[in-house]
Design a protein around this motif. Sequence first.
Motif, PDB file in Angstrom:
ATOM      1  N   ALA A  64       9.547  16.009  -3.749  1.00  0.00           N
ATOM      2  CA  ALA A  64       9.646  16.360  -2.019  1.00  0.00           C
ATOM      3  C   ALA A  64       9.172  17.911  -1.720  1.00  0.00           C
ATOM      4  CB  ALA A  64      10.800  16.038  -1.365  1.00  0.00           C
ATOM      5  N   ILE A  65       8.610  17.936  -0.713  1.00  0.00           N
ATOM      6  CA  ILE A  65       8.460  19.614  -0.227  1.00  0.00           C
ATOM      7  C   ILE A  65       8.897  19.742   1.248  1.00  0.00           C
ATOM      8  CG2 ILE A  65       6.307  21.091   0.153  1.00  0.00           C
ATOM      9  CD1 ILE A  65       4.531  19.167  -1.815  1.00  0.00           C
ATOM     10  N   LEU A  66       9.300  20.591   1.100  1.00  0.00           N
ATOM     11  CA  LEU A  66       9.817  21.352   2.635  1.00  0.00           C
ATOM     12  C   LEU A  66       9.135  22.445   2.919  1.00  0.00           C
ATOM     13  CD1 LEU A  66      13.846  21.343   1.892  1.00  0.00           C
ATOM     14  CD2 LEU A  66      12.402  19.382   2.235  1.00  0.00           C
ATOM     15  N   PHE A  67       8.858  22.353   4.383  1.00  0.00           N
ATOM     16  CA  PHE A  67       7.763  23.627   4.620  1.00  0.00           C
ATOM     17  C   PHE A  67       8.868  24.373   5.601  1.00  0.00           C
ATOM     18  CE2 PHE A  67       4.532  21.160   3.157  1.00  0.00           C
ATOM     19  CZ  PHE A  67       3.726  22.208   2.759  1.00  0.00           C
ATOM     20  N   THR A  68       8.675  25.734   5.553  1.00  0.00           N
ATOM     21  CA  THR A  68       9.566  26.820   6.511  1.00  0.00           C
ATOM     22  C   THR A  68       8.719  27.019   7.679  1.00  0.00           C
ATOM     23  OG1 THR A  68       8.652  28.558   5.212  1.00  0.00           O
ATOM     24  CG2 THR A  68      10.907  27.693   4.492  1.00  0.00           C
ATOM     25  N   HIS A  69       7.378  27.035   7.294  1.00  0.00           N
ATOM     26  CA  HIS A  69       6.396  27.177   8.376  1.00  0.00           C
ATOM     27  C   HIS A  69       5.210  27.297   7.728  1.00  0.00           C
ATOM     28  CE1 HIS A  69       7.004  31.247   6.911  1.00  0.00           C
ATOM     29  NE2 HIS A  69       6.094  31.882   7.554  1.00  0.00           N
ATOM     30  N   SER A  70       4.073  27.506   8.570  1.00  0.00           N
ATOM     31  CA  SER A  70       2.709  27.184   8.117  1.00  0.00           C
ATOM     32  C   SER A  70       1.913  28.527   8.056  1.00  0.00           C
ATOM     33  CB  SER A  70       1.673  26.466   9.099  1.00  0.00           C
ATOM     34  OG  SER A  70       1.948  27.088  10.420  1.00  0.00           O
ATOM     35  N   LYS A  89       2.366   9.405 -10.145  1.00  0.00           N
ATOM     36  CA  LYS A  89       1.670   8.073  -9.693  1.00  0.00           C
ATOM     37  C   LYS A  89       2.287   7.842  -8.172  1.00  0.00           C
ATOM     38  CE  LYS A  89       0.961   6.253 -14.464  1.00  0.00           C
ATOM     39  NZ  LYS A  89       1.335   7.561 -15.002  1.00  0.00           N
ATOM     40  N   GLY A  90       2.469   8.677  -7.341  1.00  0.00           N
ATOM     41  CA  GLY A  90       2.541   8.290  -6.035  1.00  0.00           C
ATOM     42  C   GLY A  90       2.491   9.714  -5.064  1.00  0.00           C
ATOM     43  N   ALA A  91       2.574   9.305  -3.916  1.00  0.00           N
ATOM     44  CA  ALA A  91       2.432  10.416  -2.798  1.00  0.00           C
ATOM     45  C   ALA A  91       3.912  11.147  -2.452  1.00  0.00           C
ATOM     46  CB  ALA A  91       2.169   9.498  -1.538  1.00  0.00           C
ATOM     47  N   ILE A  92       3.506  12.136  -2.302  1.00  0.00           N
ATOM     48  CA  ILE A  92       4.841  13.302  -2.083  1.00  0.00           C
ATOM     49  C   ILE A  92       5.223  13.308  -0.631  1.00  0.00           C
ATOM     50  CG2 ILE A  92       5.896  15.574  -2.377  1.00  0.00           C
ATOM     51  CD1 ILE A  92       3.684  15.856  -4.943  1.00  0.00           C
ATOM     52  N   PRO A  93       6.335  12.895  -0.098  1.00  0.00           N
ATOM     53  CA  PRO A  93       6.963  13.164   1.155  1.00  0.00           C
ATOM     54  C   PRO A  93       6.818  14.895   1.453  1.00  0.00           C
ATOM     55  CG  PRO A  93       8.688  12.528   0.030  1.00  0.00           C
ATOM     56  CD  PRO A  93       7.446  12.396  -1.041  1.00  0.00           C
ATOM     57  N   TYR A  95       8.373  17.689   4.307  1.00  0.00           N
ATOM     58  CA  TYR A  95       9.278  17.672   5.631  1.00  0.00           C
ATOM     59  C   TYR A  95       8.897  19.210   6.344  1.00  0.00           C
ATOM     60  CZ  TYR A  95      11.703  13.809   3.429  1.00  0.00           C
ATOM     61  OH  TYR A  95      12.032  12.547   3.058  1.00  0.00           O
ATOM     62  N   ALA A  96       8.712  19.133   7.458  1.00  0.00           N
ATOM     63  CA  ALA A  96       8.303  20.227   8.307  1.00  0.00           C
ATOM     64  C   ALA A  96       8.423  19.954   9.845  1.00  0.00           C
ATOM     65  CB  ALA A  96       6.869  20.550   8.018  1.00  0.00           C
ATOM     66  N   ASP A  97       8.607  21.156  10.583  1.00  0.00           N
ATOM     67  CA  ASP A  97       8.707  20.819  12.003  1.00  0.00           C
ATOM     68  C   ASP A  97       7.411  20.412  12.502  1.00  0.00           C
ATOM     69  OD1 ASP A  97       7.037  23.153  12.543  1.00  0.00           O
ATOM     70  OD2 ASP A  97       9.047  24.482  12.777  1.00  0.00           O
ATOM     71  N   ALA A  98       7.367  20.031  13.988  1.00  0.00           N
ATOM     72  CA  ALA A  98       6.012  19.481  14.528  1.00  0.00           C
ATOM     73  C   ALA A  98       4.885  20.670  14.570  1.00  0.00           C
ATOM     74  CB  ALA A  98       6.402  19.010  15.985  1.00  0.00           C
ATOM     75  N   ARG A  99       5.228  21.884  14.679  1.00  0.00           N
ATOM     76  CA  ARG A  99       4.208  22.984  14.646  1.00  0.00           C
ATOM     77  C   ARG A  99       3.663  23.063  13.275  1.00  0.00           C
ATOM     78  NH1 ARG A  99       3.974  29.197  16.964  1.00  0.00           N
ATOM     79  NH2 ARG A  99       2.162  29.363  15.785  1.00  0.00           N
ATOM     80  N   THR A 100       4.511  23.154  12.555  1.00  0.00           N
ATOM     81  CA  THR A 100       3.832  23.125  10.976  1.00  0.00           C
ATOM     82  C   THR A 100       2.999  21.940  10.732  1.00  0.00           C
ATOM     83  OG1 THR A 100       5.524  24.829  10.303  1.00  0.00           O
ATOM     84  CG2 THR A 100       4.629  23.498   8.579  1.00  0.00           C
ATOM     85  N   ILE A 101       3.423  20.979  10.925  1.00  0.00           N
ATOM     86  CA  ILE A 101       2.717  19.700  10.592  1.00  0.00           C
ATOM     87  C   ILE A 101       1.370  19.624  11.189  1.00  0.00           C
ATOM     88  CG2 ILE A 101       2.456  16.955  11.297  1.00  0.00           C
ATOM     89  CD1 ILE A 101       5.390  16.807  10.426  1.00  0.00           C
ATOM     90  N   ALA A 102       1.391  20.064  12.513  1.00  0.00           N
ATOM     91  CA  ALA A 102       0.083  20.197  13.194  1.00  0.00           C
ATOM     92  C   ALA A 102      -0.993  21.086  12.484  1.00  0.00           C
ATOM     93  CB  ALA A 102       0.168  20.442  14.780  1.00  0.00           C
ATOM     94  N   ASP A 103      -0.322  22.148  12.233  1.00  0.00           N
ATOM     95  CA  ASP A 103      -0.932  23.275  11.437  1.00  0.00           C
ATOM     96  C   ASP A 103      -1.770  22.847  10.172  1.00  0.00           C
ATOM     97  OD1 ASP A 103      -0.577  25.070  13.500  1.00  0.00           O
ATOM     98  OD2 ASP A 103       0.803  26.260  12.559  1.00  0.00           O
ATOM     99  N   SER A 126       2.721  12.448   2.340  1.00  0.00           N
ATOM    100  CA  SER A 126       3.067  11.602   3.597  1.00  0.00           C
ATOM    101  C   SER A 126       3.897  12.750   4.463  1.00  0.00           C
ATOM    102  CB  SER A 126       4.151  10.351   3.155  1.00  0.00           C
ATOM    103  OG  SER A 126       5.119  10.882   2.707  1.00  0.00           O
ATOM    104  N   LEU A 127       3.510  12.988   5.573  1.00  0.00           N
ATOM    105  CA  LEU A 127       4.079  14.149   6.442  1.00  0.00           C
ATOM    106  C   LEU A 127       5.508  13.472   7.188  1.00  0.00           C
ATOM    107  CD1 LEU A 127       0.883  15.719   7.769  1.00  0.00           C
ATOM    108  CD2 LEU A 127       2.410  16.604   5.989  1.00  0.00           C
ATOM    109  N   CYS A 128       6.532  14.074   7.133  1.00  0.00           N
ATOM    110  CA  CYS A 128       7.750  13.608   8.086  1.00  0.00           C
ATOM    111  C   CYS A 128       8.291  14.764   8.909  1.00  0.00           C
ATOM    112  CB  CYS A 128       8.859  13.286   6.920  1.00  0.00           C
ATOM    113  SG  CYS A 128       8.356  12.541   5.483  1.00  0.00           S
ATOM    114  N   ALA A 129       8.217  14.550  10.113  1.00  0.00           N
ATOM    115  CA  ALA A 129       8.421  15.329  11.163  1.00  0.00           C
ATOM    116  C   ALA A 129       9.918  15.732  10.973  1.00  0.00           C
ATOM    117  CB  ALA A 129       8.163  15.254  12.511  1.00  0.00           C
ATOM    118  N   VAL A 130      10.468  16.883  10.866  1.00  0.00           N
ATOM    119  CA  VAL A 130      11.867  17.165  10.897  1.00  0.00           C
ATOM    120  C   VAL A 130      12.479  17.627  12.305  1.00  0.00           C
ATOM    121  CG1 VAL A 130      13.681  18.914  10.073  1.00  0.00           C
ATOM    122  CG2 VAL A 130      11.961  18.061   8.499  1.00  0.00           C
ATOM    123  N   ALA A 131      13.500  16.635  12.771  1.00  0.00           N
ATOM    124  CA  ALA A 131      13.955  17.104  13.747  1.00  0.00           C
ATOM    125  C   ALA A 131      15.809  17.158  13.927  1.00  0.00           C
ATOM    126  CB  ALA A 131      13.798  15.857  15.086  1.00  0.00           C
ATOM    127  N   GLY A 132      16.212  17.222  12.596  1.00  0.00           N
ATOM    128  CA  GLY A 132      17.665  17.405  12.484  1.00  0.00           C
ATOM    129  C   GLY A 132      17.865  17.067  11.040  1.00  0.00           C
TER     130      GLY A 132
END
Length: 248
Positions: A64-70, A89-93, A95-103, A126-132
């Motif tokens: 998994a990958i966590l993003f602090t910002h973009s 052999k698979g996608a990597i999830p 996790y980032a906030d909405a702004r970083t996902i958009a970026d 696969s992008l997962c929006a972090v809200a908590g």
Amino acid sequence: MIGCQCDVCRSTDPRDRRTRPSILLEISDPRPSRVAEAARSVLVDTSTDLRAQALAHDLRRVDAILFTHSHADHVMGLDDVRRFNVMQKGAIPCYADARTIADLRRTFDYVFNPSSGPGGGIPQLSLCAVAGPFSLGGLEFIPVPLLHGAREILGFRVGTFAYLTDCNRIPDSSWPLLEGVRTLVLDALRHKPHPTHFSVSEALDVVARLAPDRAYFTHICHDLGHAATCARLPAGVELAYDGLVLSV
Ligand SMILES: [Zn+2]
Ligand SMILES: [Zn+2]
Ligand SMILES: [Zn+2]
């Protein structure tokens, strides 16, 4: 620093050779039954230097990958994670906030909006929006909103460990999320104040307030030589360096 001839840039101390900030969390679970398909290897940010870092430190998995910002220094290595897609052999999830996902969607348009269908040498993400808080590898990850100049970014807390890079203020509402942190990694760019990063003295104020057992400063610029700076820091506080391994 490109083109710089200062003592730190010319230093032979390997701890003065700094690539872009990023960490890997390796989760070991004493309950073997839970390890099988769980996230064991969580990367925080995909730095511009990701490929060189992965080779230098023999990185074999990224679950998994966590993003602090973009900002560029935290995302521009993203393309290289496709090697992990192949090995695992698979996608990597991610996790980032909405702004970083958009970026990320805009910056890596060829990944998220491929014109010729999936595959063909692009990362599978696969992008997962972090809200908590969210769960990974059987652990709770707590996003900690931070201010990086005017921009809100995310730090992350897991258990008694917190990683707070790229910030110059901790909002009032985030201090309670950091209560009880014992191992702290914190931005401290240089001695001189900076509009988007903590200075060393500002970072020491944060350390004094949180009172962790140990603190490591990161996102360090070439104003701070490793040995000379560490010699002047209080007990329990030191500069991080590439390849530093901590058990928490
Ligand atoms: Zn320099
Ligand atoms: Zn930044
Ligand atoms: Zn940065």
